[in-house]
Write a protein that holds these residues in place. Structure first.
Motif, PDB file in Angstrom:
ATOM      1  N   ILE A 198     -19.806  -1.859  -1.682  1.00  0.00           N
ATOM      2  CA  ILE A 198     -20.602  -0.955  -2.761  1.00  0.00           C
ATOM      3  C   ILE A 198     -19.469  -1.401  -3.816  1.00  0.00           C
ATOM      4  O   ILE A 198     -19.671  -1.305  -4.790  1.00  0.00           O
ATOM      5  N   SER A 199     -18.555  -1.407  -3.872  1.00  0.00           N
ATOM      6  CA  SER A 199     -17.057  -1.958  -4.595  1.00  0.00           C
ATOM      7  C   SER A 199     -17.546  -3.292  -5.629  1.00  0.00           C
ATOM      8  O   SER A 199     -17.360  -3.101  -6.765  1.00  0.00           O
ATOM      9  N   PHE A 200     -17.607  -3.658  -5.092  1.00  0.00           N
ATOM     10  CA  PHE A 200     -17.733  -5.675  -4.972  1.00  0.00           C
ATOM     11  C   PHE A 200     -19.530  -4.623  -5.518  1.00  0.00           C
ATOM     12  O   PHE A 200     -19.420  -5.849  -7.153  1.00  0.00           O
TER      13      PHE A 200
ATOM     14  N   ILE B  36     -19.996  -6.109 -10.245  1.00  0.00           N
ATOM     15  CA  ILE B  36     -20.735  -7.202 -11.150  1.00  0.00           C
ATOM     16  C   ILE B  36     -22.081  -6.081 -11.439  1.00  0.00           C
ATOM     17  O   ILE B  36     -23.278  -7.040 -10.855  1.00  0.00           O
ATOM     18  N   ASN B  37     -22.292  -5.155 -11.685  1.00  0.00           N
ATOM     19  CA  ASN B  37     -22.917  -5.070 -12.159  1.00  0.00           C
ATOM     20  C   ASN B  37     -24.794  -4.055 -11.052  1.00  0.00           C
ATOM     21  O   ASN B  37     -25.580  -4.648 -12.322  1.00  0.00           O
ATOM     22  N   ALA B  38     -24.152  -4.537  -9.903  1.00  0.00           N
ATOM     23  CA  ALA B  38     -25.183  -4.693  -9.496  1.00  0.00           C
ATOM     24  C   ALA B  38     -26.169  -3.176  -9.167  1.00  0.00           C
ATOM     25  O   ALA B  38     -25.499  -2.703  -9.739  1.00  0.00           O
ATOM     26  N   VAL B  39     -27.578  -3.279  -8.655  1.00  0.00           N
ATOM     27  CA  VAL B  39     -28.398  -2.303  -7.841  1.00  0.00           C
ATOM     28  C   VAL B  39     -27.232  -1.916  -6.325  1.00  0.00           C
ATOM     29  O   VAL B  39     -27.358  -2.268  -5.640  1.00  0.00           O
ATOM     30  N   ILE B  40     -27.121  -1.012  -6.787  1.00  0.00           N
ATOM     31  CA  ILE B  40     -26.539  -0.690  -5.117  1.00  0.00           C
ATOM     32  C   ILE B  40     -27.876   0.697  -4.560  1.00  0.00           C
ATOM     33  O   ILE B  40     -28.519   1.385  -4.715  1.00  0.00           O
ATOM     34  N   ASN B  41     -28.018  -0.210  -3.222  1.00  0.00           N
ATOM     35  CA  ASN B  41     -29.270   0.680  -2.748  1.00  0.00           C
ATOM     36  C   ASN B  41     -28.680   1.747  -1.472  1.00  0.00           C
ATOM     37  O   ASN B  41     -28.292   1.417  -0.589  1.00  0.00           O
ATOM     38  N   GLN B  42     -28.806   2.561  -2.182  1.00  0.00           N
ATOM     39  CA  GLN B  42     -28.896   4.086  -1.778  1.00  0.00           C
ATOM     40  C   GLN B  42     -29.668   3.740   0.087  1.00  0.00           C
ATOM     41  O   GLN B  42     -28.911   4.179   0.964  1.00  0.00           O
TER      42      GLN B  42
ATOM     43  N   PRO C 235     -30.926  -5.345   1.426  1.00  0.00           N
ATOM     44  CA  PRO C 235     -29.569  -5.332   1.098  1.00  0.00           C
ATOM     45  C   PRO C 235     -28.963  -4.217   1.023  1.00  0.00           C
ATOM     46  O   PRO C 235     -29.466  -3.347   0.163  1.00  0.00           O
ATOM     47  N   ILE C 236     -27.610  -4.108   0.868  1.00  0.00           N
ATOM     48  CA  ILE C 236     -26.787  -3.097   0.183  1.00  0.00           C
ATOM     49  C   ILE C 236     -26.538  -3.363  -1.197  1.00  0.00           C
ATOM     50  O   ILE C 236     -26.272  -1.871  -2.195  1.00  0.00           O
TER      51      ILE C 236
ATOM     52  N   PHE D  41     -28.429   5.366   4.824  1.00  0.00           N
ATOM     53  CA  PHE D  41     -27.958   6.549   3.397  1.00  0.00           C
ATOM     54  C   PHE D  41     -27.307   6.435   2.747  1.00  0.00           C
ATOM     55  O   PHE D  41     -26.075   7.233   3.782  1.00  0.00           O
ATOM     56  N   LEU D  42     -26.072   6.204   2.181  1.00  0.00           N
ATOM     57  CA  LEU D  42     -24.990   5.904   1.158  1.00  0.00           C
ATOM     58  C   LEU D  42     -25.377   7.738   0.518  1.00  0.00           C
ATOM     59  O   LEU D  42     -25.781   7.668   0.093  1.00  0.00           O
TER      60      LEU D  42
END
Length: 477
Positions: free
Chosen positions: A61-63, A67-73, A99-100, A283-284
């Motif tokens: 999640i930190s990475f 990189i301003n990425a979409v974090i998939n919950q 992917p996460i 699930f995050l």
């Protein structure tokens, strides 16, 4: 080559620095006795069930945040089926469809030109073990099996080996600043597969890509890409492109500087992905998301702050932020009230200029506390600038030492006492009455002569005080 455009996409494998493996409680420590950090889970024994490491998810999640990425919950783990001698289960637990970390990007600079490189995804997976070839015997060490990996897949946006290295160095810097990996390339915790193809300039379709596997040195990555591009261009111009450039995995021979065929390249269908039945969908929860999104200041932000707030030159700020250790030293010195420009000069010019033969800030034996005391003594005028350089050289050669003890041992303590300095000045003036007369007649250049004589007679005397006291004494004389 001027007739062709190079297309490069990179897959970077980053070992996350969790204390335990991604699906079991075995240690991830490097260099332990082979096959000691193993258990039924990472050995793939029947009936052993994997349990996902929460810390690995947090680091991913930190990475993604960096990189301003979409974090998939919601994300899913899958089984990727293939057999290697160092993968006991004969399948790898990885992520495929969801992917996460989704799409993101990072900014690079090459020859003054800024460019955004898209990142397709970053997914969690387990590492394989390690084959050790000893003559005619091959051994396997499974300590590394099940170590958490973050695989970072770029878009095919990279157009040269220089851009590839700039991208990799930026990526390396980000994971180091996030402190999610030591990113030690020699130990394999930051390694890269390069997908390389060419196409005639002006065309938009993609031609056959070749994967160069397991590159773990910036130098060799650049050489491997450049060789492969040249090989493909030569094949195209010779009319044998279709025969010689096939979709395959190649290895780079570092001795000969060439790529060699390893095996045919698999497509995703060959891996027969399916959701791992032993792992529930991920699930995050909001707490974990918040924890992962709290990231430290990254290199680009530091460069901006150093230049705008601390008045450091941009090039110097970029040098400092190339290495997390250098940043730690610099910020410690500034926090201790050492002038930023002084800290910068002594850190990146004087200290790093003396580090050779593989020595780095991390292993040179000179702590940031050592460097602070040295600069403090210089600031207090207890040693001169020249004396400080002698002291620093001694510290580097002997991998550290006690600053104050060395000042005395090396006779570097600077004389600041006015009475002692005036005593030396009076002796020089008395012995050079003719030169004093010349100075009185208007030959002001004689001042330099007197300063030189005083400094020569009394090693370690404060030159700044010599100038002011000498002028005053000449006027009195």
């Amino acid at each position: 080559m001027s007739s062709f455009e190079t297309i490069i996409g990179l897959e970077v494998h980053v070992q996350l620095n969790t204390k335990t493996k991604i699906f079991c409680s075995c240690a991830t420590s490097f260099g332990d006795k082979p096959n000691t950090n193993v258990c039924p889970v990472c050995l793939g024994l029947p009936g052993a069930l994997p349990v996902l490491n929460r810390e690995a998810v947090k680091k991913a999640i930190s990475f993604g945040t960096a990189i301003n990425a979409v974090i998939n919950q919601n994300s899913v783990f899958a089984r990727k089926n293939y057999f290697y001698p160092d993968l006991p289960k004969a399948y790898q637990i990885s992520q495929f469809e969801i992917p996460i970390v989704g799409k993101g990007n990072i900014e690079i600079e090459v020859n003054g030109i800024i460019k955004n490189i898209g990142i397709t995804r970053a997914h969690l997976e387990e590492d394989a073990g390690k084959n050790i070839h000893d003559g005619n015997i091959s051994k396997v060490d499974l300590n590394r099996a099940c170590t958490p990996l973050l695989e970072i897949v770029s878009e095919p946006d990279i157009r040269s080996s220089d851009e590839a290295i700039a991208y990799l160095k930026k990526l390396h810097s980000i994971v180091r600043f996030l402190e999610i990996s030591d990113a030690n390339m020699q130990e394999g915790s930051f390694r890269c597969d390069a997908n390389v193809s060419i196409r005639p300039k002006g065309e938009t379709q993609f031609y056959t890509r070749v994967e160069i596997k397991n590159l773990n040195s910036f130098k060799f990555i650049q050489k491997a890409i450049e060789y492969e591009v040249q090989r493909q261009c030569n094949a195209f111009e010779s009319g044998v492109y279709a025969q010689e450039v096939v979709q395959e995995t190649r290895l780079f021979d570092t001795q000969k500087g060439i790529t060699k065929s390893m095996r045919g390249k698999e497509e995703s269908a060959d891996y027969r992905y399916f959701n791992d039945p032993d792992l529930l969908p991920v699930f995050l929860d909001p707490v974990l998301l918040d924890e992962g999104k709290k990231i430290p200041e990254l290199p680009d932000s530091k460069i901006k702050r150093y230049t705008e707030v601390l008045d450091i030159k941009e090039n110097d700020a970029k040098v400092i932020t190339q290495d997390i250790e250098c940043v730690k030293y610099f910020e410690f010195l500034v926090e201790k009230k050492i002038q930023p420009k002084v800290a910068c000069t002594w850190l990146i010019v004087e200290l790093q200029g003396r580090l050779k033969n593989g020595n780095t800030l991390a292993n040179c034996g000179i702590t940031k506390e050592n460097l602070y005391i040295l600069l403090l003594r210089l600031q207090e005028q207890k040693i001169s600038g020249a004396g400080a350089k002698v002291l620093l050289t001694n510290l580097v050669e002997n991998r550290g030492g006690n600053i104050d003890s060395l000042i005395k041992e090396l006779g570097l303590e600077q004389i600041n006492d006015d009475d002692s300095i005036i005593k030396v000045i009076d002796e020089i003036l008395s012995n050079n009455a003719d030169k004093v007369a010349e100075y009185k007649e208007g030959k002001e250049k004689m001042l330099g002569f007197f300063v030189g004589q005083v400094m020569k007679q009394s090693r370690g005397i404060n030159p700044q005080k010599v100038n002011s006291l000498l002028k005053a004494r000449l006027q009195q004389n």
